[in-house]
Design an enzyme around this catalytic site. Structure first.
Site, PDB file in Angstrom:
ATOM      1  N   GLU A   1      67.749  44.949  -2.467  1.00  0.00           N
ATOM      2  CA  GLU A   1      68.820  44.738  -3.435  1.00  0.00           C
ATOM      3  C   GLU A   1      70.145  44.452  -2.723  1.00  0.00           C
ATOM      4  O   GLU A   1      70.295  44.756  -1.534  1.00  0.00           O
ATOM      5  CB  GLU A   1      68.962  45.993  -4.307  1.00  0.00           C
ATOM      6  CG  GLU A   1      67.713  46.357  -5.110  1.00  0.00           C
ATOM      7  CD  GLU A   1      67.516  45.499  -6.360  1.00  0.00           C
ATOM      8  OE1 GLU A   1      67.692  44.266  -6.286  1.00  0.00           O
ATOM      9  OE2 GLU A   1      67.161  46.057  -7.418  1.00  0.00           O
TER      10      GLU A   1
ATOM     11  N   ASP B   1      56.037  44.519  -2.232  1.00  0.00           N
ATOM     12  CA  ASP B   1      56.801  45.579  -2.895  1.00  0.00           C
ATOM     13  C   ASP B   1      56.023  46.177  -4.071  1.00  0.00           C
ATOM     14  O   ASP B   1      54.956  45.669  -4.445  1.00  0.00           O
ATOM     15  CB  ASP B   1      58.171  45.056  -3.355  1.00  0.00           C
ATOM     16  CG  ASP B   1      58.085  43.750  -4.153  1.00  0.00           C
ATOM     17  OD1 ASP B   1      56.974  43.332  -4.517  1.00  0.00           O
ATOM     18  OD2 ASP B   1      59.146  43.155  -4.410  1.00  0.00           O
TER      19      ASP B   1
ATOM     20  N   ASN C   1      69.727  38.682  -9.083  1.00  0.00           N
ATOM     21  CA  ASN C   1      70.840  39.251  -8.315  1.00  0.00           C
ATOM     22  C   ASN C   1      70.749  38.882  -6.838  1.00  0.00           C
ATOM     23  O   ASN C   1      71.463  39.436  -6.007  1.00  0.00           O
ATOM     24  CB  ASN C   1      70.866  40.781  -8.472  1.00  0.00           C
ATOM     25  CG  ASN C   1      69.612  41.437  -7.892  1.00  0.00           C
ATOM     26  OD1 ASN C   1      68.691  40.746  -7.464  1.00  0.00           O
ATOM     27  ND2 ASN C   1      69.578  42.752  -7.879  1.00  0.00           N
TER      28      ASN C   1
ATOM     29  N   HIS D   1      68.037  39.324  -4.909  1.00  0.00           N
ATOM     30  CA  HIS D   1      67.157  40.154  -4.071  1.00  0.00           C
ATOM     31  C   HIS D   1      65.955  39.368  -3.566  1.00  0.00           C
ATOM     32  O   HIS D   1      65.545  38.372  -4.150  1.00  0.00           O
ATOM     33  CB  HIS D   1      66.737  41.448  -4.795  1.00  0.00           C
ATOM     34  CG  HIS D   1      65.802  41.304  -5.951  1.00  0.00           C
ATOM     35  ND1 HIS D   1      65.725  42.216  -6.972  1.00  0.00           N
ATOM     36  CD2 HIS D   1      64.876  40.354  -6.264  1.00  0.00           C
ATOM     37  CE1 HIS D   1      64.801  41.850  -7.835  1.00  0.00           C
ATOM     38  NE2 HIS D   1      64.280  40.713  -7.433  1.00  0.00           N
TER      39      HIS D   1
HETATM   40  C1  F6R Z   1      58.172  40.587  -6.758  1.00  0.00           C
HETATM   41  C2  F6R Z   1      59.396  40.416  -5.970  1.00  0.00           C
HETATM   42  C3  F6R Z   1      60.670  40.027  -6.630  1.00  0.00           C
HETATM   43  C4  F6R Z   1      60.542  38.690  -7.361  1.00  0.00           C
HETATM   44  C5  F6R Z   1      61.876  38.262  -7.984  1.00  0.00           C
HETATM   45  C6  F6R Z   1      61.733  37.022  -8.840  1.00  0.00           C
HETATM   46  O1  F6R Z   1      57.088  40.966  -5.918  1.00  0.00           O
HETATM   47  O2  F6R Z   1      59.363  40.631  -4.792  1.00  0.00           O
HETATM   48  O3  F6R Z   1      61.680  39.964  -5.659  1.00  0.00           O
HETATM   49  O4  F6R Z   1      60.132  37.711  -6.452  1.00  0.00           O
HETATM   50  O5  F6R Z   1      62.394  39.295  -8.760  1.00  0.00           O
HETATM   51  O6  F6R Z   1      60.875  37.297  -9.910  1.00  0.00           O
HETATM   52  P1  F6R Z   1      60.356  36.135 -10.887  1.00  0.00           P
HETATM   53  O7  F6R Z   1      59.502  35.252 -10.063  1.00  0.00           O
HETATM   54  O8  F6R Z   1      59.589  36.854 -11.965  1.00  0.00           O
HETATM   55  O9  F6R Z   1      61.590  35.437 -11.377  1.00  0.00           O
END
Ligand code: F6R
Length: 248
Positions: free
Chosen positions: A143, A67, A136, A138
């Site tokens: 989302e 992403d 959340n 995701h």
């Molecule tokens: C980032 C991604 C997001 C993160 C998620 C957790 O490439 O795909 O879905 O994996 O937001 O982020 P952290 O690891 O910073 O808690």
């Protein structure tokens, strides 16, 4: 789905790194899709250490971006591009032709999605996908409420994702949209690892693993994948109540 619980983030990261190294050792032309963020940072530094120590050859792998923040330059330290370049591509000397990331500055984001879908297909699908879980629920930027049958797409980011996302940037940054692989990519990947650490993820992990499988909590879809592994440290697993999710 299998759930593995480790004592702490170090142990979790070392096992996750072992999974990546093991995949590449078994299949040198593996297609890897790696999330960015705080969760996998240590895993990637251990991958670099282990790859160097064990002389694992990454020259035939393909890297697919999970992403990116729409409108954010690859030069911005908060971008997924920057993260992967800094933590994986530069230290492992991955050649540009091995790397396929979303161009989130493109004027044709739908075209970018189509391009990424074609790359994944042409490479025969993703062998190993490593994802995190957002506060959340995701996965990538899928989302809550996302359609389950989508490949790459552009999304309007949740308010929470925009706020939490500030942690990656030096300065307050306007984050409105994301471009991401879809849940169909997750479900079709040969193997999926979902990592979570820290007590702040405990409640969302419990909901993903113990409540209904629903796109209202996208990470719950991991339970539909036969070859998925949820890797947690003890704090992230601390809200789990059921025997099957608490298994080690
Ligand atoms: C980032 C991604 C997001 C993160 C998620 C957790 O490439 O795909 O879905 O994996 O937001 O982020 P952290 O690891 O910073 O808690």
């Amino acid at each position: 789905m299998e759930v593995s619980i480790y004592k702490d983030h170090d142990t979790l990261s070392s096992h996750a790194a072992g999974e990546i190294i093991g995949m590449v050792a078994r299949k040198p032309d593996a297609v890897l899709c790696l999330a960015t963020g705080d969760t996998p940072r240590l895993t990637y530094s251990l991958v670099v250490q282990q790859a160097t120590a064990r002389k694992v050859d990454f020259t035939r792998c393909t890297f697919i971006g999970l992403d990116e923040w729409v409108g954010i330059s690859p030069e911005n330290e908060g971008s997924c591009h920057y993260f992967l370049r800094h933590h994986i591509f530069a230290p492992l000397q991955i050649a540009p032709h091995q790397i396929h990331l979303f161009n989130a500055l493109s004027g044709d984001l739908a075209g970018e999605c189509g391009l990424m879908n074609r790359v994944v297909k042409q490479r025969g699908g993703i062998d190993l996908m490593l994802v995190g879980i957002g506060m959340n629920g995701h996965i990538g930027f899928n989302e809550p409420g996302v359609a389950p049958d989508q490949y790459a797409h552009v999304v309007t980011l949740d308010e929470g994702t925009r706020t939490v996302g500030q942690k990656y940037f030096r300065e307050q940054t306007v984050l409105t949209e994301g471009i991401t692989l879809g849940l169909k990519h997750v479900l079709e990947a040969e193997k999926v690892l979902l990592l979570a650490n820290g007590v702040k993820k405990a409640e969302v992990v419990r909901r993903a693993l113990e409540e209904e499988v629903t796109t209202a909590l996208p990470a719950s879809i991991i339970r539909k994948h036969a070859n998925s592994r949820v890797m947690l440290d003890e704090p992230a697993a601390s809200a789990l109540t059921r025997g099957e999710t608490k298994s080690r």
